[in-house]
Design a protein around this motif. Structure first.
Motif, short mmCIF file in Angstrom:
data_model
loop_
_atom_site.label_atom_id
_atom_site.label_comp_id
_atom_site.label_asym_id
_atom_site.label_seq_id
_atom_site.Cartn_x
_atom_site.Cartn_y
_atom_site.Cartn_z
N VAL A 15 1.04 -1.18 -0.09
CA VAL A 15 -0.07 0.09 0.03
C VAL A 15 0.90 1.22 -0.13
CG1 VAL A 15 -1.16 1.24 0.98
CG2 VAL A 15 -2.00 -1.51 1.04
N GLU A 16 2.10 1.41 0.83
CA GLU A 16 3.26 2.31 0.94
C GLU A 16 3.90 2.74 -0.68
OE1 GLU A 16 3.20 4.33 3.59
OE2 GLU A 16 2.72 3.76 4.88
N LYS A 17 3.92 1.38 -1.08
CA LYS A 17 4.65 2.06 -2.64
C LYS A 17 3.38 2.37 -3.49
CE LYS A 17 6.27 -1.21 -6.50
NZ LYS A 17 6.39 -2.44 -6.91
N ILE A 18 2.08 1.99 -3.66
CA ILE A 18 1.04 2.38 -4.56
C ILE A 18 1.64 4.16 -4.14
CG2 ILE A 18 -1.43 2.72 -4.86
CD1 ILE A 18 -1.70 -0.80 -4.40
N LEU A 19 1.06 4.32 -2.63
CA LEU A 19 0.94 5.48 -2.47
C LEU A 19 2.16 7.02 -2.94
CD1 LEU A 19 -0.78 5.86 0.98
CD2 LEU A 19 -1.68 6.08 -0.61
N ARG A 20 3.43 5.80 -2.66
CA ARG A 20 4.52 7.01 -3.50
C ARG A 20 3.83 7.00 -5.07
NH1 ARG A 20 7.37 3.57 0.61
NH2 ARG A 20 7.85 2.27 -1.56
N GLU A 21 4.10 5.79 -5.29
CA GLU A 21 3.27 6.11 -6.92
C GLU A 21 2.48 7.14 -7.90
OE1 GLU A 21 2.87 2.17 -7.93
OE2 GLU A 21 4.83 1.48 -8.24
N ARG A 22 1.56 7.02 -6.51
CA ARG A 22 0.45 8.29 -6.76
C ARG A 22 0.67 9.75 -6.31
NH1 ARG A 22 -5.35 5.66 -4.31
NH2 ARG A 22 -5.52 4.61 -5.79
N GLY A 23 2.24 9.58 -5.40
CA GLY A 23 2.42 10.99 -5.37
C GLY A 23 1.86 11.63 -4.43
N GLU A 24 1.61 10.14 -3.05
CA GLU A 24 0.89 10.63 -1.87
C GLU A 24 1.54 10.59 -1.38
OE1 GLU A 24 -2.13 12.36 -0.17
OE2 GLU A 24 -3.04 11.30 -1.65
N PHE A 25 1.64 11.84 -0.35
CA PHE A 25 2.89 11.93 0.99
C PHE A 25 2.38 12.68 1.84
CE2 PHE A 25 5.75 12.48 -3.11
CZ PHE A 25 6.41 10.50 -2.93
N ARG A 26 0.97 13.38 1.99
CA ARG A 26 -0.14 13.55 3.11
C ARG A 26 -0.49 12.38 4.28
NH1 ARG A 26 -5.29 15.29 -0.11
NH2 ARG A 26 -4.70 13.67 -1.60
N ARG A 27 -0.15 12.68 5.64
CA ARG A 27 -0.25 11.59 6.47
C ARG A 27 -1.15 11.10 6.15
NH1 ARG A 27 -1.99 11.05 11.75
NH2 ARG A 27 -4.19 12.76 11.58
N HIS A 28 -0.83 9.64 6.55
CA HIS A 28 -2.18 8.90 6.97
C HIS A 28 -2.32 7.12 7.59
CE1 HIS A 28 1.74 8.08 4.48
NE2 HIS A 28 1.42 6.16 4.39
N GLU A 29 -3.08 6.60 7.78
CA GLU A 29 -2.79 5.57 8.69
C GLU A 29 -2.95 4.23 7.41
OE1 GLU A 29 -4.90 6.51 13.03
OE2 GLU A 29 -5.60 7.05 11.44
N ILE A 30 -2.91 2.93 7.71
CA ILE A 30 -3.34 2.52 6.90
C ILE A 30 -3.26 0.83 8.03
CG2 ILE A 30 -2.23 0.39 5.01
CD1 ILE A 30 -0.21 2.26 4.38
N ILE A 31 -4.57 0.61 8.08
CA ILE A 31 -5.19 -0.41 8.92
C ILE A 31 -5.95 -1.46 8.00
CG2 ILE A 31 -7.28 -0.95 10.57
CD1 ILE A 31 -7.90 2.58 10.31
N LEU A 32 -4.82 -3.15 8.93
CA LEU A 32 -6.06 -4.18 8.46
C LEU A 32 -6.99 -4.36 9.36
CD1 LEU A 32 -3.19 -4.23 7.46
CD2 LEU A 32 -3.16 -6.26 7.60
#
Length: 237
Positions: A39-56
């Motif tokens: 998920v982090e990889k996809i966010l970086r590829e989108r140019g998404e660097f805002r604060r975020h949470e990834i919840i399983l």
């Protein structure tokens, strides 16, 4: 003698027993970490660097697999990664080059941004000022275009009722009504470098940028003209 032969035979057979009967353990935490990394990889590829949470959405248990070379692939198409709802994820496990098992689970991605929020209820058609808003960090949905600069909306009017605490989207507002039905307006007619003016009467109310019907007082013709301000409309040929 027979006893010695039996023991020797048992040792021989055990030495050549297929490895498939042995087991390995894949920790559930390992798959969870791999999913978060994907998920982090996809966010970086989108140019998404805002604060975020990834919840399983659930904790994964340990998985027993046969002996062999293990490969784990996280399947999560970038186009399906949502900021507003759960995204389905699959961990595809292969052992010795053969498909063994798919593990399905979900992740929730929360992206935070600093956007404009209403300080109090905003009523329809009432012009807004800077005092009506504050900047607040909220979880955004990735589809809505939120307002970050208060100057983008100052002087505009809500076309819907906006409750206090609601983040402000750009499509909540519109220009105020500038020309009322029956208002006397100046009609500016432009044709290339030529310009003429006439006096007219608005046949309907209109906002800046809208096209309304206007009657030319001199000719009594009704024409379409774009509202420029509360006293002027424009026709361009």
């Amino acid at each position: 003698m027979r006893k010695i032969f039996f023991i020797a035979a048992l040792v021989f057979l055990c030495g050549f027993m297929p490895e498939v009967f042995a087991e390995q353990i894949i920790p559930g935490k390992q798959i969870e970490v791999m999913a978060v990394d994907e998920v982090e990889k996809i966010l970086r590829e989108r140019g998404e660097f805002r604060r975020h949470e990834i919840i399983l959405m659930r904790n994964l248990t340990n998985i027993k697999v046969p002996n062999g070379v293990i490969d784990i692939q996280i399947l999560l198409p970038s186009s399906s990664l949502s900021y507003s709802s759960m995204t389905s994820v699959r961990a595809r496990i292969t052992v010795g080059g053969k498909a063994y098992r798919d593990v399905s689970f979900g992740v929730l991605v929360k992206i935070y941004d600093n956007v404009l929020v209403a300080n109090h209820d905003l009523r329809i058609e009432v012009p807004v000022t800077e005092a009506d808003f504050r900047i607040e960090e909220i979880a955004v949905d990735g589809r809505t275009e939120y307002v970050k600069d208060v100057q983008e909306v100052v002087g505009l009017v809500p076309h819907r009722y906006v409750r206090a605490g609601l983040p402000i989207a750009t499509n909540y507002f519109q220009q105020p009504v500038a020309v009322q039905m029956g208002s006397v307006v100046k009609i500016i007619v432009r044709h290339g470098a030529l310009q003429a003016t006439a006096k007219g009467v608005a046949m309907s109310r209109g906002r800046i940028g809208q096209t309304i019907k206007v009657k030319n007082e001199a000719s009594q013709k009704i024409i379409s003209a774009k509202v420029v301000d509360d006293q002027t409309v424009e026709v361009v040929y």
